[in-house]
Enzyme design. Structure first.
Site, PDB file in Angstrom:
ATOM      1  N   ARG A 180      -9.660  -3.343   8.162  1.00 42.49           N
ATOM      2  CA  ARG A 180      -9.933  -2.112   7.412  1.00 42.49           C
ATOM      3  C   ARG A 180      -9.900  -0.947   8.392  1.00 42.49           C
ATOM      4  NH1 ARG A 180     -15.218  -1.501   3.543  1.00 42.49           N
ATOM      5  NH2 ARG A 180     -14.902   0.651   2.899  1.00 42.49           N
TER       6      ARG A 180
ATOM      7  N   HIS B  46     -15.905   4.405  -7.158  1.00 41.24           N
ATOM      8  CA  HIS B  46     -14.928   5.354  -6.614  1.00 41.24           C
ATOM      9  C   HIS B  46     -13.516   5.047  -7.136  1.00 41.24           C
ATOM     10  CE1 HIS B  46     -13.256   7.999  -3.374  1.00 41.24           C
ATOM     11  NE2 HIS B  46     -12.219   7.196  -3.561  1.00 41.24           N
ATOM     12  N   GLU B  47     -13.094   3.807  -6.963  1.00 40.77           N
ATOM     13  CA  GLU B  47     -11.718   3.483  -7.387  1.00 40.77           C
ATOM     14  C   GLU B  47     -11.570   3.612  -8.902  1.00 40.77           C
ATOM     15  OE1 GLU B  47      -9.879   3.683  -5.020  1.00 40.77           O
ATOM     16  OE2 GLU B  47     -11.252   3.182  -3.395  1.00 40.77           O
TER      17      GLU B  47
ATOM     18  N   GLU C 241      -9.439  13.198  -4.204  1.00 41.12           N
ATOM     19  CA  GLU C 241     -10.563  12.511  -3.560  1.00 41.12           C
ATOM     20  C   GLU C 241     -11.904  13.229  -3.719  1.00 41.12           C
ATOM     21  OE1 GLU C 241     -10.316   9.504  -2.765  1.00 41.12           O
ATOM     22  OE2 GLU C 241      -8.151   9.266  -2.590  1.00 41.12           O
TER      23      GLU C 241
ATOM     24  N   PRO D  30      -5.813  -2.506   4.458  1.00 40.43           N
ATOM     25  CA  PRO D  30      -6.201  -1.431   5.375  1.00 40.43           C
ATOM     26  C   PRO D  30      -7.252  -0.459   4.859  1.00 40.43           C
ATOM     27  CG  PRO D  30      -4.042  -0.976   4.424  1.00 40.43           C
ATOM     28  CD  PRO D  30      -4.425  -2.353   3.965  1.00 40.43           C
TER      29      PRO D  30
ATOM     30  N   HIS E 242     -11.027   7.201 -10.008  1.00 35.02           N
ATOM     31  CA  HIS E 242      -9.637   7.655  -9.850  1.00 35.02           C
ATOM     32  C   HIS E 242      -8.804   7.428 -11.116  1.00 35.02           C
ATOM     33  CE1 HIS E 242      -9.137   9.019  -5.737  1.00 35.02           C
ATOM     34  NE2 HIS E 242      -9.596   7.906  -5.208  1.00 35.02           N
TER      35      HIS E 242
ATOM     36  N   TYR F 239     -12.801  14.509   0.766  1.00 31.79           N
ATOM     37  CA  TYR F 239     -13.770  13.703   0.019  1.00 31.79           C
ATOM     38  C   TYR F 239     -15.107  14.426  -0.121  1.00 31.79           C
ATOM     39  CZ  TYR F 239     -10.787   9.550   0.705  1.00 31.79           C
ATOM     40  OH  TYR F 239      -9.753   8.653   0.699  1.00 31.79           O
TER      41      TYR F 239
ATOM     42  N   ASP G   7      -1.000  11.393   6.042  1.00 32.92           N
ATOM     43  CA  ASP G   7      -2.119  10.549   6.453  1.00 32.92           C
ATOM     44  C   ASP G   7      -3.025  11.224   7.484  1.00 32.92           C
ATOM     45  OD1 ASP G   7      -2.351   8.146   5.242  1.00 32.92           O
ATOM     46  OD2 ASP G   7      -2.068   7.017   7.104  1.00 32.92           O
TER      47      ASP G   7
ATOM     48  N   GLY H 237     -10.584   0.575  -0.693  1.00 28.53           N
ATOM     49  CA  GLY H 237      -9.999   0.330  -1.995  1.00 28.53           C
ATOM     50  C   GLY H 237      -8.830   1.249  -2.239  1.00 28.53           C
ATOM     51  N   MET H 238      -8.013   0.886  -3.214  1.00 24.94           N
ATOM     52  CA  MET H 238      -6.881   1.722  -3.617  1.00 24.94           C
ATOM     53  C   MET H 238      -6.763   1.640  -5.130  1.00 24.94           C
ATOM     54  SD  MET H 238      -4.457   3.731  -2.765  1.00 24.94           S
ATOM     55  CE  MET H 238      -3.512   4.515  -4.079  1.00 24.94           C
ATOM     56  N   GLU H 239      -6.698   2.827  -5.718  1.00 20.45           N
ATOM     57  CA  GLU H 239      -6.834   2.963  -7.171  1.00 20.45           C
ATOM     58  C   GLU H 239      -5.548   2.650  -7.940  1.00 20.45           C
ATOM     59  OE1 GLU H 239      -6.916   5.360  -4.817  1.00 20.45           O
ATOM     60  OE2 GLU H 239      -5.961   7.205  -5.501  1.00 20.45           O
TER      61      GLU H 239
ATOM     62  N   GLN I  14       0.882  -1.168   0.000  1.00 22.90           N
ATOM     63  CA  GLN I  14       0.000   0.000   0.000  1.00 22.90           C
ATOM     64  C   GLN I  14       0.916   1.214   0.000  1.00 22.90           C
ATOM     65  OE1 GLN I  14      -3.184   1.002  -0.288  1.00 22.90           O
ATOM     66  NE2 GLN I  14      -2.464   3.075   0.117  1.00 22.90           N
TER      67      GLN I  14
END
Ligand code: BES
Ligand code: ZN
Length: 636
Positions: free
Chosen positions: A588, A326-327, A349, A297, A330, A415, A407, A300-302, A167
């Site tokens: 998560r 959403h992803e 975002e 974690p 991106h 968002y 972070d 989702g991650m794009e 990640q």
């Protein structure tokens, strides 16, 4: 020669970004385009040690072996560099890398120095490259690399093979890749990844050929020939199977998860088609998804070409599918036009959250989209409260993150206030005009970094076009630079949750929701109910609600979380076993951090529960999840 945009005006910036690349015989492939770098002061990344205006990485070639026993990836990273004439030093980002040697392409060793590490940023890695413009770094990642999570077979669905995933966002990739880890420094990249048989490696790039087998290992090859921000380089290694979803879409996951994942993701191709109709051609070739083990974690991650997803989004009824929208969104907002620094995270975002509701509207209809917008407004107001109220500095869209881990500043403001801003503009100018502008924005800034000032200049040039009345109506500067929510916010439709809101009021005076109505309600409607009822509840009433509708073990994890969150706030003892299961079976961050924080902050009732659960839960959590929680509860 360093190619950069040295224009002072944002208008010129936009115009300059279509320069043709110089051919550089000493660099990679002669025809390779070098992505632009912004030179304005607001594009300086305080979260990277790199000095890209002197020397920058343009291409990265990894040749790495994955060692599960040692919890390390190791091998070489070969960097192509573009530097000002006469510059003999390049600075990379390095967080805990174990560097064996650095050499020029001809094998000549180069001197290097690892500077004093910063708690968040890691250390500058300064390399005396002299005239060399291609360098080879031989290195290993540390076993505690913050980007990487190493799972034992027991922590996977299949229970037989280990698993590794990364990640990168925001500043974690420097723990396993020696490069300039800044979103404004785009790089093309390729990788050869050697893994033990019978594991499969996937990455956020098109794969090249079929894996080559040697002895007990296999080597996979990948090549991303479009310049990307380095936080988007990602890897997954495990017992992985693939299933096609559509002509250019598919899902990777452990074999045991494949049926469920593919069923939940069945609308993916439709979503890509809907997104293309709004924002122009999908530029990345394939759109695949990797459904990870429950330790992942994030929702989702794009990662380009390969979105990473938590398995907790699987509800059996596609009710969390806005996560996919959403992803996917991106692929335009974030991956094509990328925040130059983390201060402009809202451009990634906020635009994505706005575009998500548009894709959802196209695929699932206007009512579903309107409900999501309304839930988003609630989240926005909550984020304002949690970030210092209407005057809180972190409630601005463009935020100051100097000295902080990015972070910590990446909240729902980016968002939801970001999305509400764009929707406010949409409604003010009309959908057709707004859609044309947004599509144009992506086209004008594709494969390039963007800043808030570039956004303002672009929207003024291409949408406001000098219309003073419109300029006044939009309140652009208030939205991006002032805290709180500007007065021209386009409201959410109060009618979309009318029935639920009536039930919320009735519950306040002791009436349970009607069982037949509840059964008919969508997940969004149930979430509205749970997030709108008073946070402090009489314990017996909350218990009756949970029992009546099976909330503590709801099949939809968003609902389960919303109920457990209320349970903790009201010290609901009967919910503790379900809470414990939830915290022990997935990692998560959005779910586990608030629950463990609330427990830890309740010294009498909650803290003993947190102290009992966390040591057992922690081994399945990713480093980005444990980081904040360790501070509260301690790592053991
Ligand atoms: N890019 C983010 C995840 C992220 C943000 C990782 C910042 C690290 C730092 C991703 O697209 C995201 O927003 N995920 C959300 C999805 C949700 C808003 C639908 C999540 O994981 O909850
Ligand atoms: Zn996102």
């Amino acid at each position: 020669m360093l190619r950069m945009i040295a224009a002072a005006s944002a208008l010129m910036l936009a115009a300059c970004q279509v320069e043709t690349p110089a051919t550089k015989p000493d660099s990679v492939t002669a025809a390779q385009a070098i992505a632009p770098i912004l030179t304005t002061p607001d594009a300086v990344d305080v979260h990277s040690h790199a000095k890209p205006l002197d020397a920058r990485v343009t291409h990265l070639a990894l040749d790495l072996a994955v060692d599960f026993a040692a919890k390390r990836v190791g091998g070489t990273a070969t960097l192509d560099i573009d530097a000002k004439p006469g510059v003999g030093t390049i600075i990379l980002d390095d967080k805990g890398l174990e560097i064996e040697k650095i050499a020029a392409a001809d094998g000549q060793a180069l001197r290097f120095k690892v500077g004093t590490p910063d708690e968040h940023l890691g250390a500058p890695l300064e390399i005396a490259m002299g005239a060399a413009r291609k360098i080879v770094i031989t290195y290993k990642s540390a076993p505690d690399a913050g980007a990487l999570q190493w799972l034992t077979p027991a922590q996977t669905a299949g229970k037989r093979q280990p698993y590794l995933f990364s990640q990168g966002q925001a500043i974690e990739n420097r723990t396993w890749i020696p490069t300039q880890d800044s979103p404004g420094i785009r790089q093309t990249w390729e990788a050869k990844i050697t893994v033990p048989q019978p594991l499969t490696a996937v990455m956020s790039a098109p794969k090249v050929g079929e894996p080559a087998t040697t002895g007990r290992s296999r080597q996979f090859a990948f090549k991303m020939d479009k310049p990307v921000a380095p936080y988007l380089i990602a890897i997954g290694v495990g017992d992985l199977a693939f299933r096609k979803l559509g002509p250019r879409t598919g899902v990777w996951t452990e074999p045991a998860m494949l049926d469920k994942a593919a069923a939940e993701l069945a609308d993916t191709e439709k979503m890509v088609v809907a997104a293309e109709a709004l924002y122009g051609p999908y530029q990345w070739g394939r759109y695949d998804l990797l459904v990870l083990p429950p330790s992942f974690p994030f929702g989702g991650m794009e990662n380009p070409t390969l979105t990473f997803l938590t398995p907790t989004f699987i509800a059996g009824d596609k009710s969390n599918n806005s996560l996919i929208a959403h992803e996917l969104a991106h692929s335009w907002s974030g991956n094509l036009a990328t925040n130059a620094t983390w201060s402009d995270f809202w451009l990634n975002e906020g635009m994505t959250t706005y575009a998500t509701t548009r894709i959802v509207e196209a695929v699932y209809g206007p009512k579903v989209a309107a409900q999501q917008i309304s839930l988003g407004h609630d989240d926005m107001r909550k984020a304002v409260e949690e970030n210092g109220g209407a005057a809180g500095a972190d409630t601005r869209l463009r935020i100051d993150l100097k000295g902080r881990n990015p972070d910590d500043g990446l909240t729902d403001i980016a968002y939801e206030k970001g999305a509400a801003f764009l929707r406010t503009i949409e409604i003010a100018v009309g959908r057709a005009a707004f859609d044309a502008w947004l599509k144009g924005w992506f086209a004008r800034h594709q494969f390039a970094p963007v800043t808030t000032s570039l956004f303002l200049a672009d929207i003024r040039q291409h949408l406001v076009k000098g219309d003073a009345a419109l300029e006044a109506k939009l309140m652009l500067d208030a939205w991006v630079n002032q805290p709180g929510i500007p007065a021209n916010l386009a409201p959410a439709d109060p009618a979309v949750f009318a029935e639920v809101d009536t039930a919320v009021s009735a519950f306040g005076s002791g009436t349970m929701p009607d069982t037949i109505a509840w059964a008919r309600w969508t997940t969004a409607e149930r979430l509205r109910f749970l997030t709108r009822i008073d946070r402090k509840q009489p314990v017996d009433r909350l218990e009756a609600l949970g029992r009546g509708f099976g909330l503590a073990r709801a099949g939809n994890n968003e609902l389960r979380f919303a109920f457990l969150d209320l349970a903790v706030a009201n010290r609901l003892d009967p919910a503790v076993p379900a809470l414990e299961d939830f915290l022990l079976t997935q990692g998560r961050r959005k779910f586990v951090r608030p629950l463990l924080t609330a427990l830890a902050e309740d010294p009498q009732w909650g803290r003993p529960i947190a102290l009992r659960i966390y040591p057992r839960a922690r081994p399945i959590y990713h480093p980005v999840t444990t980081r904040g929680i360790d501070k509260l509860i301690g790592p053991s």
